[in-house]
Design an enzyme around this catalytic site. Sequence first.
Site, mmCIF file in Angstrom:
data_model
loop_
_atom_site.group_PDB
_atom_site.id
_atom_site.type_symbol
_atom_site.label_atom_id
_atom_site.label_comp_id
_atom_site.label_asym_id
_atom_site.label_seq_id
_atom_site.Cartn_x
_atom_site.Cartn_y
_atom_site.Cartn_z
ATOM 1 N N ARG A 66 0.204 10.746 0.404
ATOM 2 C CA ARG A 66 -1.193 10.758 0.729
ATOM 3 C C ARG A 66 -1.660 12.113 1.122
ATOM 4 O O ARG A 66 -0.943 13.018 1.682
ATOM 5 C CB ARG A 66 -1.292 9.839 2.067
ATOM 6 C CG ARG A 66 -2.690 9.826 2.560
ATOM 7 C CD ARG A 66 -3.556 8.954 1.541
ATOM 8 N NE ARG A 66 -4.996 8.586 2.167
ATOM 9 C CZ ARG A 66 -5.899 7.992 1.599
ATOM 10 N NH1 ARG A 66 -5.674 7.882 0.300
ATOM 11 N NH2 ARG A 66 -6.950 7.570 2.083
ATOM 12 N N THR A 351 -15.037 4.821 -6.260
ATOM 13 C CA THR A 351 -13.855 4.585 -6.949
ATOM 14 C C THR A 351 -13.305 5.626 -7.858
ATOM 15 O O THR A 351 -13.808 6.061 -8.996
ATOM 16 C CB THR A 351 -14.255 3.289 -8.017
ATOM 17 O OG1 THR A 351 -12.778 3.021 -8.541
ATOM 18 C CG2 THR A 351 -15.187 3.376 -8.914
ATOM 19 N N THR A 371 -4.875 8.572 -6.762
ATOM 20 C CA THR A 371 -6.235 8.513 -6.461
ATOM 21 C C THR A 371 -6.633 9.930 -6.180
ATOM 22 O O THR A 371 -6.087 10.827 -6.005
ATOM 23 C CB THR A 371 -6.797 7.724 -5.139
ATOM 24 O OG1 THR A 371 -8.118 7.849 -4.852
ATOM 25 C CG2 THR A 371 -5.799 8.217 -3.834
ATOM 26 N N GLU A 373 -9.878 9.895 -4.758
ATOM 27 C CA GLU A 373 -10.898 9.291 -3.872
ATOM 28 C C GLU A 373 -12.085 8.903 -4.645
ATOM 29 O O GLU A 373 -12.455 7.740 -5.060
ATOM 30 C CB GLU A 373 -11.266 10.229 -2.812
ATOM 31 C CG GLU A 373 -11.743 9.385 -1.392
ATOM 32 C CD GLU A 373 -12.967 8.100 -1.596
ATOM 33 O OE1 GLU A 373 -12.333 7.121 -1.595
ATOM 34 O OE2 GLU A 373 -13.752 8.545 -1.913
ATOM 35 N N ASP A 393 -12.169 9.697 3.251
ATOM 36 C CA ASP A 393 -11.687 8.589 3.895
ATOM 37 C C ASP A 393 -11.452 8.511 5.374
ATOM 38 O O ASP A 393 -11.389 7.478 6.024
ATOM 39 C CB ASP A 393 -10.508 8.216 3.264
ATOM 40 C CG ASP A 393 -10.485 7.481 2.022
ATOM 41 O OD1 ASP A 393 -11.823 7.033 1.504
ATOM 42 O OD2 ASP A 393 -9.646 6.994 1.472
ATOM 43 N N SER A 418 -6.064 4.984 4.277
ATOM 44 C CA SER A 418 -6.102 4.118 2.831
ATOM 45 C C SER A 418 -6.169 2.964 2.767
ATOM 46 O O SER A 418 -5.783 2.195 3.620
ATOM 47 C CB SER A 418 -4.979 4.977 1.812
ATOM 48 O OG SER A 418 -5.224 4.205 0.759
ATOM 49 N N SER A 419 -6.799 2.460 1.300
ATOM 50 C CA SER A 419 -6.763 0.977 1.505
ATOM 51 C C SER A 419 -5.688 0.631 0.073
ATOM 52 O O SER A 419 -5.672 -0.433 -0.171
ATOM 53 C CB SER A 419 -8.076 0.400 1.093
ATOM 54 O OG SER A 419 -8.975 0.555 2.225
ATOM 55 N N GLY A 439 -10.105 0.579 -5.703
ATOM 56 C CA GLY A 439 -11.461 -0.198 -5.369
ATOM 57 C C GLY A 439 -11.575 0.040 -3.865
ATOM 58 O O GLY A 439 -12.645 -0.874 -3.416
ATOM 59 N N GLY A 440 -11.376 1.122 -3.398
ATOM 60 C CA GLY A 440 -11.662 1.536 -1.905
ATOM 61 C C GLY A 440 -11.032 0.365 -1.186
ATOM 62 O O GLY A 440 -9.928 -0.217 -1.392
HETATM 63 N N1 GLU Z 1 -9.574 6.695 -1.496
HETATM 64 C C1 GLU Z 1 -9.340 5.192 -1.323
HETATM 65 C C2 GLU Z 1 -8.142 4.875 -0.456
HETATM 66 O O1 GLU Z 1 -7.016 5.386 -0.519
HETATM 67 C C3 GLU Z 1 -9.352 4.573 -2.744
HETATM 68 C C4 GLU Z 1 -10.470 4.921 -3.394
HETATM 69 C C5 GLU Z 1 -10.570 3.769 -4.794
HETATM 70 O O2 GLU Z 1 -9.843 2.755 -4.760
HETATM 71 O O3 GLU Z 1 -11.309 4.181 -5.693
HETATM 72 O O4 GLU Z 1 -8.017 3.859 -0.087
#
Ligand code: GLU
Length: 534
Positions: A66, A351, A371, A373, A393, A418-419, A439-440
């Site tokens: 990360r 995304t 990613t 981001e 984020d 992060s997700s 997908g965030g």
């Molecule tokens: N930056 C997001 C994360 O780390 C991911 C963004 C995305 O899925 O496009 O959770």
Amino acid sequence: MVAAANPHAVEAGLEILRKGGSAVDAALAVQAVLGLVEPQSSGLGGGAFLLHYDAATGDVTAYDGREMAPAGATPALFLKDGQPEDFVEAVRSGRSVGVPGAVAVLMLAYQDRNHGRLGVAADFEPAMRLATEGFQVSQRMNAVIGMVASFGPLPPDAASYLTTDGTTPLPVGYVLKNPAYADTLRKISELGLAGFYRGPVAEAIVAAVHRGNDPGSLTLDDLGGYEARKLEPICEPYRVYLVCGMGPPSSGGLGVLNALGILSHFDMAKAGNSAEGWHLMIEAMRLAYADRDKYAADDRFVDVPTAGLLDGTYLKGRAALIQADKALPNAEAGMPPGAEKRASDETGGWTGTSHFVVVDNAGNVVSMTTTVEGPFGSGRMAAGFFLNNQLTDFSFMPTGPDGTPVANAVAAGKKPRSSMAPTIVFKDGRFRLAAGSPGGNAIIAYVLKTLVATLDWNMTPQDAVSLPNVVARGPVIIEQSFDPAIRAALERMGHQISDARAGEASGLHAIELDDSGHLVGGADPRREGQARAP
Ligand code: GLU
């Protein structure tokens, strides 16, 4: 088998597998190509989480690459007069750029226990070749350039690399060459980490962050000090399976496992792909998101009640909140064992992410979410690649309205929440399924759907990833292809369904080892990917 978001990347991974490379070798090849042909979604200037299953030892390892806030970052990084600044402005400033971790995490996974065996130069060869000879701009890349340009004039680096005249997106089929990218890969393959985190590439990164009138603080020391980490994954049983995911600083594994822990109290196989099944999934998701928004962050900086959020008694209590045929009026965060008082936060994201899975012929598995981001990250380029905007984020506000601390506030050296949820599932100690998605924050919903559809509803990975997405954070967002009768039934139960398109499409990629011992893959039809075997 390789399942990834772009055919060039899949082919590169297969080429490495055919040469006898391992899953990790193929992962290097896939990532290097994705960073070139799908620069809107990941790359050398971004970060990643890599989950690895070692078939010989049975070990599952989580590698954390990360991005990290530079030493100069403060809780006020994205505040203007005490208020959150404009999101797009923040993204395009040099302040959004975190120390990239993708290269470090690949090198760590490669070296660790000799997972990589072909040589980094061999693994990067397909990407170097494509960068030198050129590749055709895909439909999706063209469309995403257009989308980003619609937010306002493109940042100068993006405008010169991604358009024909400063504004017109590179057309589909345009042959794009990137010799600087090939050169950077060569430096990494010759010098290892030093080829990226020190010397000319590092200097180019620092220069790009400091360019223009809204620079960031990132320094050569920040780059030289970055280290990817080897962590224990978080693993929990779900019915006859063991599901392993990524712990903090991601909320992905926590969110997915928390929701599955709630669903384990219901007979999802019997409920099936019906109003009842979706009602239960939606409620579990709402409860899991409420906890995630409040408690998940970088656990090196704040106490994250990871064990509490996955605690059996706690989850039984959460499951007991769900009513059979009526939506909860409010799905609020609980108080898991070990939790501190926190204010919730969620910063919107875009995304700029990709997920891929590789299974090699020894049965080793890589499930990696990677990613920059947002699409093309910050829009700033160095040495042939885009720099991430991952620091957006973080929560822009360090406290809630009443002064309660936000777990995901900015701090020097901290990693933004992060997700991303790279997942590997086992049955009877044997690899069963690997999946993940961009997908965030909706990643948690996308991955949950895929796991329930494959494990409980017996769908193939392809049917599972193609199944309409349902994201339940606040109003329930349902994809247009969703069954209208089920939708109407959900509305009768009191679910507030929004027609707003899910802000960020999924890009699910999954591979399953089925009962007969065959690998079966799934590639998200919402992207350009494939799942193929050599
Ligand atoms: N930056 C997001 C994360 O780390 C991911 C963004 C995305 O899925 O496009 O959770």
